[in-house]
Write a protein that holds these residues in place. Sequence first.
Motif, PDB file in Angstrom:
ATOM      1  N   PRO A 109       0.804  -1.233   0.000  1.00 53.46           N
ATOM      2  CA  PRO A 109       0.000   0.000   0.000  1.00 53.46           C
ATOM      3  C   PRO A 109       0.830   1.272   0.000  1.00 53.46           C
ATOM      4  CG  PRO A 109      -0.846  -1.564   1.616  1.00 53.46           C
ATOM      5  CD  PRO A 109       0.450  -2.120   1.119  1.00 53.46           C
ATOM      6  N   SER A 110       2.023   1.239   0.608  1.00 60.58           N
ATOM      7  CA  SER A 110       2.852   2.445   0.714  1.00 60.58           C
ATOM      8  C   SER A 110       3.732   2.678  -0.515  1.00 60.58           C
ATOM      9  CB  SER A 110       3.745   2.357   1.958  1.00 60.58           C
ATOM     10  OG  SER A 110       4.595   1.231   1.860  1.00 60.58           O
ATOM     11  N   PHE A 111       3.599   1.835  -1.533  1.00 61.75           N
ATOM     12  CA  PHE A 111       4.387   1.977  -2.764  1.00 61.75           C
ATOM     13  C   PHE A 111       4.217   3.397  -3.307  1.00 61.75           C
ATOM     14  CE2 PHE A 111       4.846   1.798  -7.388  1.00 61.75           C
ATOM     15  CZ  PHE A 111       6.011   1.069  -7.547  1.00 61.75           C
ATOM     16  N   THR A 112       5.333   4.076  -3.576  1.00 63.24           N
ATOM     17  CA  THR A 112       5.272   5.460  -4.059  1.00 63.24           C
ATOM     18  C   THR A 112       5.259   5.501  -5.584  1.00 63.24           C
ATOM     19  OG1 THR A 112       6.483   6.201  -2.102  1.00 63.24           O
ATOM     20  CG2 THR A 112       6.374   7.735  -3.948  1.00 63.24           C
ATOM     21  N   LEU A 113       4.242   6.132  -6.129  1.00 65.15           N
ATOM     22  CA  LEU A 113       4.093   6.224  -7.586  1.00 65.15           C
ATOM     23  C   LEU A 113       4.950   7.351  -8.156  1.00 65.15           C
ATOM     24  CD1 LEU A 113       0.243   5.804  -7.581  1.00 65.15           C
ATOM     25  CD2 LEU A 113       1.859   4.125  -8.467  1.00 65.15           C
ATOM     26  N   LYS A 114       5.404   7.133  -9.376  1.00 61.98           N
ATOM     27  CA  LYS A 114       6.191   8.164 -10.082  1.00 61.98           C
ATOM     28  C   LYS A 114       5.346   8.714 -11.239  1.00 61.98           C
ATOM     29  CE  LYS A 114      10.459   5.572  -9.175  1.00 61.98           C
ATOM     30  NZ  LYS A 114       9.828   4.279  -8.855  1.00 61.98           N
ATOM     31  N   ASN A 115       5.816   9.795 -11.834  1.00 58.94           N
ATOM     32  CA  ASN A 115       5.106  10.405 -12.960  1.00 58.94           C
ATOM     33  C   ASN A 115       4.823   9.393 -14.065  1.00 58.94           C
ATOM     34  OD1 ASN A 115       5.540  12.651 -11.464  1.00 58.94           O
ATOM     35  ND2 ASN A 115       6.553  13.835 -13.060  1.00 58.94           N
ATOM     36  N   ASN A 116       3.592   9.394 -14.555  1.00 56.73           N
ATOM     37  CA  ASN A 116       3.135   8.543 -15.668  1.00 56.73           C
ATOM     38  C   ASN A 116       3.045   7.053 -15.347  1.00 56.73           C
ATOM     39  OD1 ASN A 116       2.838  10.769 -17.473  1.00 56.73           O
ATOM     40  ND2 ASN A 116       5.061  10.797 -17.721  1.00 56.73           N
ATOM     41  N   ASP A 117       3.114   6.683 -14.067  1.00 59.60           N
ATOM     42  CA  ASP A 117       2.857   5.288 -13.686  1.00 59.60           C
ATOM     43  C   ASP A 117       1.392   4.960 -13.965  1.00 59.60           C
ATOM     44  OD1 ASP A 117       5.361   4.533 -12.888  1.00 59.60           O
ATOM     45  OD2 ASP A 117       4.993   4.685 -10.733  1.00 59.60           O
ATOM     46  N   VAL A 118       1.140   3.760 -14.490  1.00 58.31           N
ATOM     47  CA  VAL A 118      -0.234   3.345 -14.811  1.00 58.31           C
ATOM     48  C   VAL A 118      -0.725   2.367 -13.745  1.00 58.31           C
ATOM     49  CG1 VAL A 118      -1.711   2.172 -16.487  1.00 58.31           C
ATOM     50  CG2 VAL A 118       0.114   3.692 -17.277  1.00 58.31           C
ATOM     51  N   ILE A 119      -1.832   2.736 -13.101  1.00 57.08           N
ATOM     52  CA  ILE A 119      -2.419   1.908 -12.032  1.00 57.08           C
ATOM     53  C   ILE A 119      -3.631   1.205 -12.619  1.00 57.08           C
ATOM     54  CG2 ILE A 119      -3.447   1.937  -9.712  1.00 57.08           C
ATOM     55  CD1 ILE A 119      -1.594   4.989 -10.882  1.00 57.08           C
ATOM     56  N   GLY A 120      -3.657  -0.102 -12.560  1.00 53.29           N
ATOM     57  CA  GLY A 120      -4.772  -0.836 -13.162  1.00 53.29           C
ATOM     58  C   GLY A 120      -5.360  -1.876 -12.228  1.00 53.29           C
ATOM     59  N   VAL A 121      -6.514  -2.409 -12.632  1.00 52.04           N
ATOM     60  CA  VAL A 121      -7.146  -3.509 -11.910  1.00 52.04           C
ATOM     61  C   VAL A 121      -6.725  -4.794 -12.601  1.00 52.04           C
ATOM     62  CG1 VAL A 121      -9.333  -4.551 -11.202  1.00 52.04           C
ATOM     63  CG2 VAL A 121      -9.104  -2.057 -11.266  1.00 52.04           C
ATOM     64  N   ARG A 122      -6.248  -5.768 -11.837  1.00 50.22           N
ATOM     65  CA  ARG A 122      -5.806  -7.041 -12.405  1.00 50.22           C
ATOM     66  C   ARG A 122      -6.938  -7.681 -13.216  1.00 50.22           C
ATOM     67  NH1 ARG A 122      -4.030 -11.692  -8.299  1.00 50.22           N
ATOM     68  NH2 ARG A 122      -5.478 -13.068  -9.321  1.00 50.22           N
ATOM     69  N   GLU A 123      -6.595  -8.320 -14.305  1.00 49.42           N
ATOM     70  CA  GLU A 123      -7.584  -8.897 -15.222  1.00 49.42           C
ATOM     71  C   GLU A 123      -8.606  -9.761 -14.483  1.00 49.42           C
ATOM     72  OE1 GLU A 123      -9.330  -8.607 -18.598  1.00 49.42           O
ATOM     73  OE2 GLU A 123      -7.305  -7.768 -18.437  1.00 49.42           O
ATOM     74  N   LYS A 124      -8.125 -10.632 -13.594  1.00 56.17           N
ATOM     75  CA  LYS A 124      -9.015 -11.549 -12.862  1.00 56.17           C
ATOM     76  C   LYS A 124      -9.952 -10.802 -11.916  1.00 56.17           C
ATOM     77  CE  LYS A 124      -6.075 -15.688 -12.614  1.00 56.17           C
ATOM     78  NZ  LYS A 124      -5.305 -16.530 -11.681  1.00 56.17           N
ATOM     79  N   SER A 125      -9.571  -9.584 -11.535  1.00 54.61           N
ATOM     80  CA  SER A 125     -10.334  -8.839 -10.522  1.00 54.61           C
ATOM     81  C   SER A 125     -11.313  -7.834 -11.125  1.00 54.61           C
ATOM     82  CB  SER A 125      -9.367  -8.106  -9.589  1.00 54.61           C
ATOM     83  OG  SER A 125      -8.387  -8.999  -9.094  1.00 54.61           O
ATOM     84  N   LYS A 126     -11.316  -7.676 -12.443  1.00 52.04           N
ATOM     85  CA  LYS A 126     -12.148  -6.643 -13.077  1.00 52.04           C
ATOM     86  C   LYS A 126     -13.642  -6.867 -12.875  1.00 52.04           C
ATOM     87  CE  LYS A 126      -8.893  -4.870 -16.460  1.00 52.04           C
ATOM     88  NZ  LYS A 126      -8.509  -4.692 -17.852  1.00 52.04           N
ATOM     89  N   SER A 127     -14.034  -8.122 -12.599  1.00 51.79           N
ATOM     90  CA  SER A 127     -15.454  -8.415 -12.405  1.00 51.79           C
ATOM     91  C   SER A 127     -15.881  -8.309 -10.935  1.00 51.79           C
ATOM     92  CB  SER A 127     -15.762  -9.833 -12.910  1.00 51.79           C
ATOM     93  OG  SER A 127     -14.934 -10.769 -12.237  1.00 51.79           O
ATOM     94  N   LEU A 128     -14.977  -7.930 -10.057  1.00 51.88           N
ATOM     95  CA  LEU A 128     -15.317  -7.819  -8.629  1.00 51.88           C
ATOM     96  C   LEU A 128     -16.419  -6.788  -8.409  1.00 51.88           C
ATOM     97  CD1 LEU A 128     -11.953  -7.877  -6.611  1.00 51.88           C
ATOM     98  CD2 LEU A 128     -13.788  -9.521  -6.490  1.00 51.88           C
TER      99      LEU A 128
END
Length: 200
Positions: free
Chosen positions: A129-148
Amino acid sequence: MARYTGPKTKISRKFGEPIFGASKALQKKNYPPGQHGRGRRRKQSEYAIQLAEKQKAKYTYGVLERQFANIFEKASRKSGITGEILLQLLEARLDNTVYRLGIAPTRRGARQLVTHKHITVNGEIVNIPSFTLKNNDVIGVREKSKSLEAISDSLASNSRQFSWLEWNHSELSGKFLNPPTREDIPENIKEQLIVELYSK
């Protein structure tokens, strides 16, 4: 995994703000918790006011004491306004960004999605959770989890948009464009008080 697990409404009443989301109890009891909550409260010292502001920031972003101190130290080493950099580092956390994108309705929910490996960064699963994002990082929902159901419900009810984030609904992915400016961050935090507290 360390996180705050105590009473949420009590904390919200302490600061007089819905820190963990809307609460009916906060509307009914708009005075501080405890035996003397309704009574006259003596004037707070400067230190108490600064400490309360730090505690509010900690609870808002779901960060514990040592972690918060580490983030502040990191902010103080960078050139610029320390208070603003502190908030930018907190906003760049993965759990906070998942919440801001609307993938989860709360920061706690976002933290859970991240730790349960439902979230990817640049195509790779990241469960910190504490992972620090950098400019232009793409955050996505895992394929298996998209139907949650929890994710689709949260996205359906989300109407917020933030200038430093970009959302692609068809791909269920967002982009962290750049750290937000202080004016763009909606949180009611007086970061200068936190800087003064740590400067003592």
